[in-house]
Design a protein around this motif. Structure first.
Motif, short mmCIF file in Angstrom:
data_model
loop_
_atom_site.label_atom_id
_atom_site.label_comp_id
_atom_site.label_asym_id
_atom_site.label_seq_id
_atom_site.Cartn_x
_atom_site.Cartn_y
_atom_site.Cartn_z
N ILE A 1 71.99 38.39 41.33
CA ILE A 1 73.35 38.87 41.64
C ILE A 1 73.47 39.15 43.13
O ILE A 1 74.46 38.77 43.77
N HIS A 2 72.45 39.82 43.69
CA HIS A 2 72.45 40.13 45.13
C HIS A 2 72.44 38.84 45.95
O HIS A 2 73.15 38.72 46.96
N GLY A 3 71.65 37.84 45.52
CA GLY A 3 71.59 36.55 46.21
C GLY A 3 72.92 35.81 46.17
O GLY A 3 73.35 35.23 47.18
N LEU A 4 73.59 35.84 45.01
CA LEU A 4 74.91 35.19 44.88
C LEU A 4 75.93 35.87 45.80
O LEU A 4 76.79 35.19 46.38
N HIS A 5 75.82 37.18 45.92
CA HIS A 5 76.68 37.92 46.84
C HIS A 5 76.43 37.46 48.28
O HIS A 5 77.38 37.27 49.07
N ASN A 6 75.16 37.23 48.62
CA ASN A 6 74.81 36.73 49.96
C ASN A 6 75.37 35.33 50.20
O ASN A 6 75.84 35.03 51.31
N VAL A 7 75.32 34.49 49.16
CA VAL A 7 75.87 33.13 49.27
C VAL A 7 77.38 33.21 49.52
O VAL A 7 77.92 32.48 50.37
N ALA A 8 78.07 34.11 48.80
CA ALA A 8 79.51 34.29 48.98
C ALA A 8 79.82 34.76 50.41
O ALA A 8 80.79 34.30 51.03
N GLN A 9 78.97 35.64 50.93
CA GLN A 9 79.14 36.11 52.31
C GLN A 9 78.93 34.97 53.31
O GLN A 9 79.63 34.89 54.33
N ALA A 10 77.98 34.08 53.00
CA ALA A 10 77.73 32.92 53.87
C ALA A 10 78.96 32.01 53.92
O ALA A 10 79.32 31.49 54.98
N MET A 11 79.63 31.84 52.76
CA MET A 11 80.84 31.02 52.70
C MET A 11 81.96 31.65 53.53
O MET A 11 82.71 30.95 54.21
N THR A 12 82.03 32.98 53.48
CA THR A 12 83.02 33.69 54.30
C THR A 12 82.75 33.48 55.78
O THR A 12 83.67 33.26 56.57
N LEU A 13 81.45 33.53 56.14
CA LEU A 13 81.06 33.29 57.54
C LEU A 13 81.44 31.89 57.99
O LEU A 13 81.87 31.67 59.12
#
Length: 196
Positions: free
Chosen positions: A104-116
């Protein structure tokens, strides 16, 4: 006050040392320690359940609350006995639970990467790689929990050793500073008295 500070320091040091010792035990004997902890948890739940059932049986008043406590007691006793006699099931669940949280934490990081990326941040792909690696690490724990249990327990042990070791160092610095400060105050007080 001096006695209190010494006792406080001794208590903090003792807890920090116990933290280091427990961490080392987890690192050296992860399987055995986990078994013991599970059996202890099972025993506590079983005893709690039996106590609640006994209290209900000896209590003459039958209220909704007491009946609810009886149900809780039965559940705790059954669950406690199950954990005590089958600790391996609980042990196997630990890395799965931690694995799911990491995914879940990793998926959140992936979503943040997409925002970046949307924000046109130049090195967004680094965040994506970190996120995917985190998801992969969590996936390993979820898909391969039996082998990973000891690794997870050892990691907890490493964190405990670090936490206890850093506590010991920090406490030694804090109390050294306090001691030096008290010494300066005592010297200044003596100088003022001499001047009078």
């Amino acid at each position: 006050m001096v006695k209190f500070m010494k006792e406080l320091k001794a208590n903090y040091m003792a807890s920090a040392i116990l933290c280091v010792i427990f961490g080392l035990v987890l690192i050296i004997w992860p399987g055995t320690t986990t078994q013991i902890v599970c059996k202890m948890l099972g025993t506590i739940l079983l005893i709690y359940g039996i106590v609640q059932i006994t209290l209900y049986l000896f209590n003459k008043e039958r209220t909704v609350i007491s009946q609810g406590i009886l149900v809780l007691g039965i559940i705790c006793a059954v669950f406690g006995a199950w954990i005590f006699f089958r600790p391996d099931i609980i042990i196997k669940a630990v890395p799965v639970i931690i694995g799911v949280l990491i995914v879940i934490h990793g998926l959140h990081n992936v979503a943040q990467a997409m925002t970046l990326q949307k924000e046109e941040y130049e090195k967004w792909w680094l965040a994506l790689i970190f996120g995917l690696l985190t998801v992969g690490a969590g996936g390993v724990l979820v898909m391969n929990p039996f082998e990973a249990v000891e690794t997870v327990v050892r990691l907890i042990g490493v964190f405990l050793v670090y936490d206890g070791g850093s506590d010991i160092w920090i406490l030694s610095r804090v109390f050294k500073v306090k001691k030096d400060k008290e010494r300066i105050i005592d010297v200044e007080y003596v100088d003022v008295e001499d001047a009078d």
